[in-house]
Write a protein that holds these residues in place. Sequence first.
Motif, PDB file in Angstrom:
ATOM      1  N   ALA A  52       0.917  -1.121   0.202  1.00  0.00           N
ATOM      2  CA  ALA A  52      -0.045   0.022   0.089  1.00  0.00           C
ATOM      3  C   ALA A  52       0.934   1.412  -0.063  1.00  0.00           C
ATOM      4  O   ALA A  52       1.850   1.404   0.950  1.00  0.00           O
ATOM      5  N   GLY A  53       0.542   2.257  -0.981  1.00  0.00           N
ATOM      6  CA  GLY A  53       1.208   3.230  -0.887  1.00  0.00           C
ATOM      7  C   GLY A  53       2.603   3.331  -1.718  1.00  0.00           C
ATOM      8  O   GLY A  53       3.284   4.320  -1.917  1.00  0.00           O
ATOM      9  N   GLY A  54       3.041   2.122  -2.352  1.00  0.00           N
ATOM     10  CA  GLY A  54       4.279   1.913  -3.034  1.00  0.00           C
ATOM     11  C   GLY A  54       4.152   2.254  -4.328  1.00  0.00           C
ATOM     12  O   GLY A  54       3.243   2.800  -5.089  1.00  0.00           O
ATOM     13  N   LEU A  55       5.250   2.534  -5.154  1.00  0.00           N
ATOM     14  CA  LEU A  55       5.311   3.053  -6.374  1.00  0.00           C
ATOM     15  C   LEU A  55       4.692   1.697  -7.197  1.00  0.00           C
ATOM     16  O   LEU A  55       4.893   0.533  -7.006  1.00  0.00           O
ATOM     17  N   ALA A  56       4.029   2.046  -8.369  1.00  0.00           N
ATOM     18  CA  ALA A  56       3.474   1.370  -9.288  1.00  0.00           C
ATOM     19  C   ALA A  56       4.508   0.602 -10.331  1.00  0.00           C
ATOM     20  O   ALA A  56       5.474   1.441 -10.574  1.00  0.00           O
ATOM     21  N   ASN A  57       4.378  -0.713 -10.347  1.00  0.00           N
ATOM     22  CA  ASN A  57       5.456  -1.190 -11.519  1.00  0.00           C
ATOM     23  C   ASN A  57       4.706  -1.507 -12.698  1.00  0.00           C
ATOM     24  O   ASN A  57       3.734  -2.254 -12.628  1.00  0.00           O
ATOM     25  N   ARG A  58       5.093  -0.767 -13.712  1.00  0.00           N
ATOM     26  CA  ARG A  58       4.403  -1.232 -15.075  1.00  0.00           C
ATOM     27  C   ARG A  58       4.649  -2.555 -15.963  1.00  0.00           C
ATOM     28  O   ARG A  58       5.983  -2.911 -15.679  1.00  0.00           O
ATOM     29  N   LEU A  59       3.789  -2.864 -16.386  1.00  0.00           N
ATOM     30  CA  LEU A  59       4.146  -4.289 -16.914  1.00  0.00           C
ATOM     31  C   LEU A  59       4.178  -4.066 -18.410  1.00  0.00           C
ATOM     32  O   LEU A  59       3.077  -3.369 -19.156  1.00  0.00           O
ATOM     33  N   GLU A  60       5.199  -4.493 -19.208  1.00  0.00           N
ATOM     34  CA  GLU A  60       5.387  -4.421 -20.488  1.00  0.00           C
ATOM     35  C   GLU A  60       5.045  -5.725 -21.025  1.00  0.00           C
ATOM     36  O   GLU A  60       5.599  -6.575 -20.707  1.00  0.00           O
ATOM     37  N   PRO A  61       4.177  -5.591 -22.220  1.00  0.00           N
ATOM     38  CA  PRO A  61       3.798  -7.005 -22.936  1.00  0.00           C
ATOM     39  C   PRO A  61       4.808  -7.542 -23.708  1.00  0.00           C
ATOM     40  O   PRO A  61       5.622  -6.872 -24.285  1.00  0.00           O
ATOM     41  N   ILE A  62       4.837  -8.772 -23.394  1.00  0.00           N
ATOM     42  CA  ILE A  62       5.909  -9.725 -24.190  1.00  0.00           C
ATOM     43  C   ILE A  62       5.225 -10.576 -25.294  1.00  0.00           C
ATOM     44  O   ILE A  62       5.806 -10.746 -26.434  1.00  0.00           O
ATOM     45  N   ALA A  63       4.299 -11.097 -24.793  1.00  0.00           N
ATOM     46  CA  ALA A  63       3.476 -12.258 -25.410  1.00  0.00           C
ATOM     47  C   ALA A  63       1.983 -12.006 -24.980  1.00  0.00           C
ATOM     48  O   ALA A  63       1.695 -11.429 -23.910  1.00  0.00           O
ATOM     49  N   LYS A  64       1.003 -12.989 -25.409  1.00  0.00           N
ATOM     50  CA  LYS A  64      -0.055 -12.959 -25.012  1.00  0.00           C
ATOM     51  C   LYS A  64      -0.175 -13.378 -23.793  1.00  0.00           C
ATOM     52  O   LYS A  64       0.338 -14.627 -23.397  1.00  0.00           O
ATOM     53  N   ASP A  65      -0.646 -12.592 -22.783  1.00  0.00           N
ATOM     54  CA  ASP A  65      -0.761 -13.027 -21.400  1.00  0.00           C
ATOM     55  C   ASP A  65       0.460 -13.144 -20.522  1.00  0.00           C
ATOM     56  O   ASP A  65       0.620 -13.867 -19.562  1.00  0.00           O
ATOM     57  N   VAL A  66       1.771 -12.674 -21.305  1.00  0.00           N
ATOM     58  CA  VAL A  66       3.055 -12.835 -20.507  1.00  0.00           C
ATOM     59  C   VAL A  66       3.497 -11.159 -20.703  1.00  0.00           C
ATOM     60  O   VAL A  66       3.369 -10.395 -21.798  1.00  0.00           O
ATOM     61  N   PHE A  67       3.896 -10.859 -19.471  1.00  0.00           N
ATOM     62  CA  PHE A  67       4.464  -9.598 -19.178  1.00  0.00           C
ATOM     63  C   PHE A  67       5.560  -9.476 -18.489  1.00  0.00           C
ATOM     64  O   PHE A  67       5.895 -10.299 -17.796  1.00  0.00           O
ATOM     65  N   MET A  68       6.624  -8.670 -18.695  1.00  0.00           N
ATOM     66  CA  MET A  68       7.687  -8.298 -17.826  1.00  0.00           C
ATOM     67  C   MET A  68       7.752  -7.048 -16.984  1.00  0.00           C
ATOM     68  O   MET A  68       6.881  -5.749 -17.475  1.00  0.00           O
ATOM     69  N   GLY A  69       7.945  -7.032 -15.736  1.00  0.00           N
ATOM     70  CA  GLY A  69       7.845  -5.986 -14.887  1.00  0.00           C
ATOM     71  C   GLY A  69       8.739  -4.890 -14.975  1.00  0.00           C
ATOM     72  O   GLY A  69       9.980  -5.254 -15.485  1.00  0.00           O
ATOM     73  N   SER A  70       8.426  -3.671 -14.527  1.00  0.00           N
ATOM     74  CA  SER A  70       9.352  -2.829 -14.813  1.00  0.00           C
ATOM     75  C   SER A  70      10.230  -2.291 -13.739  1.00  0.00           C
ATOM     76  O   SER A  70      11.270  -1.499 -13.763  1.00  0.00           O
ATOM     77  N   ASP A  71      10.251  -3.226 -12.623  1.00  0.00           N
ATOM     78  CA  ASP A  71      11.049  -3.085 -11.547  1.00  0.00           C
ATOM     79  C   ASP A  71      12.463  -3.601 -11.735  1.00  0.00           C
ATOM     80  O   ASP A  71      12.744  -4.120 -12.864  1.00  0.00           O
ATOM     81  N   ASP A  72      13.518  -3.752 -10.971  1.00  0.00           N
ATOM     82  CA  ASP A  72      14.856  -4.146 -11.168  1.00  0.00           C
ATOM     83  C   ASP A  72      14.943  -5.406 -11.190  1.00  0.00           C
ATOM     84  O   ASP A  72      15.732  -5.877 -11.929  1.00  0.00           O
ATOM     85  N   GLU A  73      14.259  -6.321 -10.906  1.00  0.00           N
ATOM     86  CA  GLU A  73      14.180  -7.786 -10.968  1.00  0.00           C
ATOM     87  C   GLU A  73      13.860  -8.121 -12.420  1.00  0.00           C
ATOM     88  O   GLU A  73      14.290  -9.322 -12.762  1.00  0.00           O
ATOM     89  N   ARG A  74      12.934  -7.326 -13.099  1.00  0.00           N
ATOM     90  CA  ARG A  74      12.436  -7.480 -14.531  1.00  0.00           C
ATOM     91  C   ARG A  74      11.785  -9.232 -14.482  1.00  0.00           C
ATOM     92  O   ARG A  74      12.083  -9.907 -15.186  1.00  0.00           O
ATOM     93  N   ASN A  75      11.075  -9.440 -13.652  1.00  0.00           N
ATOM     94  CA  ASN A  75      10.348 -10.860 -13.607  1.00  0.00           C
ATOM     95  C   ASN A  75       9.470 -10.862 -14.515  1.00  0.00           C
ATOM     96  O   ASN A  75       8.865 -10.118 -14.913  1.00  0.00           O
TER      97      ASN A  75
END
Length: 67
Positions: free
Chosen positions: A14-37
């Motif tokens: 709660a109150g944290g920064l939003a991590n944007r999700l970048e689309p990679i494929a259908k239903d697959v996204f990469m997070g914008s945080d440092d881990e890039r999960n």
Amino acid sequence: MSSKEGVLSYVTKAGGLANRLEPIAKDVFMGSDDERNLLIFHRDEHGKVNALIERRKFNDLRLTRDT
């Protein structure tokens, strides 16, 4: 998870920064945080999302939807 102006994002606390999700494929996204999960939406036979899998370096974290 939230969608604002066509951008999917999530926060981990709660109150944290939003991590944007970048689309990679259908239903697959990469997070914008440092881990890039990878975040993978799993769908049931009807096409409804029933789980979210966070693919990390050494293991998967599976979050299932309670109905």
